[in-house]
Design an enzyme around this catalytic site. Structure first.
Site, PDB file in Angstrom:
ATOM      1  CG  ASP A 263      -0.351  -0.002   2.528  1.00 20.91           C
ATOM      2  OD1 ASP A 263       0.879  -0.142   2.606  1.00 20.91           O
ATOM      3  OD2 ASP A 263      -1.087   0.151   3.527  1.00 20.91           O
ATOM      4  CB  SER A 264       4.597   1.696  -0.036  1.00 21.61           C
ATOM      5  OG  SER A 264       4.839   0.549  -0.824  1.00 21.61           O
TER       6      SER A 264
ATOM      7  CG  ASP B   6       0.548  -4.083   2.215  1.00 20.45           C
ATOM      8  OD1 ASP B   6       0.309  -4.775   3.222  1.00 20.45           O
ATOM      9  OD2 ASP B   6       1.173  -3.009   2.245  1.00 20.45           O
TER      10      ASP B   6
ATOM     11  CD  GLU C 255       0.692  -1.607   8.105  1.00 18.93           C
ATOM     12  OE1 GLU C 255       0.545  -0.857   9.093  1.00 18.93           O
ATOM     13  OE2 GLU C 255       0.983  -1.170   6.975  1.00 18.93           O
TER      14      GLU C 255
ATOM     15  CD  GLU D 281       8.057  -0.782   7.330  1.00 16.79           C
ATOM     16  OE1 GLU D 281       7.000  -1.396   7.112  1.00 16.79           O
ATOM     17  OE2 GLU D 281       8.305   0.350   6.865  1.00 16.79           O
TER      18      GLU D 281
END
Ligand code: KIV
Length: 283
Positions: free
Chosen positions: A44-45, A83, A115, A183
């Site tokens: 989703d970056s 994602d 996440e 991360e």
């Protein structure tokens, strides 16, 4: 041959490092597969990298599905993870399973990623895994939890928070995750989690001991220059090369140097050209 979770597990058993990059479009994915990248994250970056937002929050499921389909067309044999964007899994187990299913059914992804490690997220991981969908956890620096974490900051930098991360990794694995992305955590924390894990641990800014390494492709080829995290190594300077090409094009068009009709245009035979001129004269 198309890569599967069994190939990735075998790589971990054989101590072969897994290579992992993000991609959001057909062409980038095509070059990555050609280069031998093992896994692609349609992250989703993309909200920041390709859509120009300043966070990942506005990214929608439809944005992600369209990008994931394009990546699959570019990389038919690579292991691709979709994602899950903000608010595509937070509401309920049912919502999470339904949206995870879209990545598999509509985009041809091999797995999905989500996440965090709150009690609700643990239930979501379990629900998605129970539905027969491969799911990767994502722990440490969590862009979708930036408000709670006080921004984009490395995590696990005190003994207590490092221990919490170890516990979270265990919980997410026990919930049924087939792998975990770590991360923005110190190398020593990445190492301890990797050594204790029963599933592949991929790292982005998590040191050298994880089973594989992920980078955001636009960072490592020098295209995204709004912000560069400490852990990014630049392997190319595509941004500078794009700029050079675009500037040279503008200069050529403005000066009349492009196009050159003898090389950059279509031609007509002498006979047809003569006929054309005759027709023009009689018009
Ligand atoms: O969206 C993404 O690319 C990610 C990475 C930053 C880990 O989640």
């Amino acid at each position: 041959m198309k890569k599967s979770i069994l190939d990735l597990n075998r790589m971990v058993a054989d101590r072969e490092k897994i290579t992992y990059l993000t991609a959001y479009d057909y062409l980038t994915a095509k070059y990555q597969e050609r280069a031998g990248v093992d896994m692609i994250l349609v992250g989703d970056s993309m909200g920041m990298v390709t859509l120009g937002y300043d966070s990942t929050y506005p990214v929608t499921m439809d944005d992600m599905i369209r990008a994931s389909r394009a990546v699959r067309r570019g990389a038919p044999n690579t292991f691709i993870i979709g994602d899950m964007p903000y608010m595509s899994y937070q509401v309920s187990d049912e919502q999470a399973v339904e949206n995870a299913g879209r990545f598999i059914k509509e985009a041809g992804c091999d797995a999905v990623q989500l996440e965090g490690c709150t009690p609700a997220i643990i239930r979501r991981v379990q629900a998605i895994a129970d539905a027969g969908i491969l799911v990767s956890g994502h722990l440490g620096l969590l862009p979708q939890f930036a408000a709670q974490l006080g921004g984009f900051k490395a995590q696990g930098r005190s003994a207590v928070t490092a221990m919490n991360l170890l516990d979270q990794a265990r919980c997410i694995e026990e919930a049924g995750a087939c792998m975990i992305l770590l991360e923005g955590v110190p190398a020593i924390v990445g190492k301890e989690i990797t050594e204790r894990a029963g599933v592949p641990i991929l790292g982005i800014g998590a040191g050298s001991h994880t089973h594989g390494q992920l980078l955001i492709y636009a960072d490592m080829v020098g295209m995204y220059d709004n912000f560069t995290p400490k852990f990014v190594r630049k392997y190319a300077d595509i941004g500078a090369e794009l700029l050079r090409g675009f500037e040279a094009y503008c200069e050529d068009v403005r000066s009349g140097g492009f196009p050159d009709d003898t090389v950059d245009s279509y031609v007509i035979s002498d006979e047809e050209a003569q006929k054309f001129e005759d027709m023009l004269r009689h018009r």
